[in-house]
Design a protein around this motif. Structure first.
Motif, mmCIF file in Angstrom:
data_model
loop_
_atom_site.group_PDB
_atom_site.id
_atom_site.type_symbol
_atom_site.label_atom_id
_atom_site.label_comp_id
_atom_site.label_asym_id
_atom_site.label_seq_id
_atom_site.Cartn_x
_atom_site.Cartn_y
_atom_site.Cartn_z
ATOM 1 N N UNK A 228 0.898 -1.089 -0.017
ATOM 2 C CA UNK A 228 -0.050 0.227 -0.089
ATOM 3 C C UNK A 228 0.779 1.346 -0.014
ATOM 4 N N UNK A 229 0.358 2.434 -0.442
ATOM 5 C CA UNK A 229 0.809 3.718 -0.540
ATOM 6 C C UNK A 229 0.150 4.491 0.569
ATOM 7 N N UNK A 230 0.875 5.270 1.366
ATOM 8 C CA UNK A 230 0.336 6.323 2.355
ATOM 9 C C UNK A 230 1.257 7.443 2.290
ATOM 10 N N UNK B 163 -5.287 -6.945 12.041
ATOM 11 C CA UNK B 163 -4.328 -8.122 11.929
ATOM 12 C C UNK B 163 -3.030 -7.518 12.022
ATOM 13 N N UNK B 164 -2.186 -8.540 12.706
ATOM 14 C CA UNK B 164 -0.901 -8.332 12.798
ATOM 15 C C UNK B 164 -0.058 -8.756 11.426
ATOM 16 N N UNK B 165 1.036 -7.835 11.154
ATOM 17 C CA UNK B 165 2.033 -8.116 10.008
ATOM 18 C C UNK B 165 3.267 -8.123 10.229
ATOM 19 N N UNK B 166 4.228 -8.472 9.628
ATOM 20 C CA UNK B 166 5.503 -8.077 9.549
ATOM 21 C C UNK B 166 5.751 -7.093 8.247
ATOM 22 N N UNK B 167 6.769 -6.001 8.255
ATOM 23 C CA UNK B 167 6.849 -5.008 7.456
ATOM 24 C C UNK B 167 7.923 -5.797 6.587
ATOM 25 N N UNK C 274 5.754 3.513 0.281
ATOM 26 C CA UNK C 274 5.013 2.383 -0.543
ATOM 27 C C UNK C 274 5.679 1.296 0.823
ATOM 28 N N UNK C 275 4.559 0.720 1.239
ATOM 29 C CA UNK C 275 5.060 -0.228 2.234
ATOM 30 C C UNK C 275 4.387 -1.675 2.024
ATOM 31 N N UNK C 276 5.004 -2.658 2.291
ATOM 32 C CA UNK C 276 4.534 -4.149 1.884
ATOM 33 C C UNK C 276 4.704 -5.007 3.067
ATOM 34 N N UNK D 160 9.597 6.958 10.017
ATOM 35 C CA UNK D 160 9.122 5.972 9.128
ATOM 36 C C UNK D 160 9.299 4.448 9.513
ATOM 37 N N UNK D 161 8.278 3.716 9.605
ATOM 38 C CA UNK D 161 8.376 2.345 9.700
ATOM 39 C C UNK D 161 9.622 1.409 9.140
ATOM 40 N N UNK D 162 10.148 0.787 9.797
ATOM 41 C CA UNK D 162 11.301 -0.082 9.237
ATOM 42 C C UNK D 162 11.081 -1.681 8.929
ATOM 43 N N UNK D 163 11.405 -2.027 8.035
ATOM 44 C CA UNK D 163 11.349 -3.462 7.801
ATOM 45 C C UNK D 163 11.766 -4.510 9.046
#
Length: 108
Positions: A61-63, A84-88, A99-101, A72-75
């Motif tokens: 997604x784009x934000x 829902x919990x995800x890992x970047x 752009x974050x996956x 900024x979030x980090x991988x």
């Protein structure tokens, strides 16, 4: 208005507008508008598979960069996306946008 200001204005007026491309989501308990790109995710996953890696990403997604006021979030960090919990898995900084996956945390 110069070119950069026009682009910055278009981010919220067009790209992230719910009438056009944007959709409301909750990230880490806070509401924001993002654009989810399933086509780019599919292309990325094909590239990952061809490289011999096992996992594929679940969301791309784009934000707006300014949404993340604490940096900024980090991988490899966790992100709660729509409860829902995800890992970047990756973060790309592109001027005012990120752009974050994400990959589902703890497997599928």
């Amino acid at each position: 208005m110069d070119f950069k200001k026009r682009i910055a204005a278009d981010i919220t007026k067009v790209f992230l507008d719910n009438k056009f491309f944007g959709e409301e989501v909750t990230i880490n308990g806070m509401q924001t508008t993002v654009v989810i790109d399933e086509d780019a995710l599919h292309e990325r996953n094909l590239a990952i598979i061809k490289s011999g890696k096992i996992h594929t990403d679940d969301i791309l997604f784009y934000c707006e960069k300014k949404f993340f006021k604490n940096g900024i979030p980090r991988p490899e960090k966790r992100m709660n996306f729509n409860e829902k919990e995800y890992t970047i898995t990756s973060v790309k900084d592109d001027m005012w946008m990120l752009t974050i996956t994400l990959q589902r945390y703890g497997g599928r």
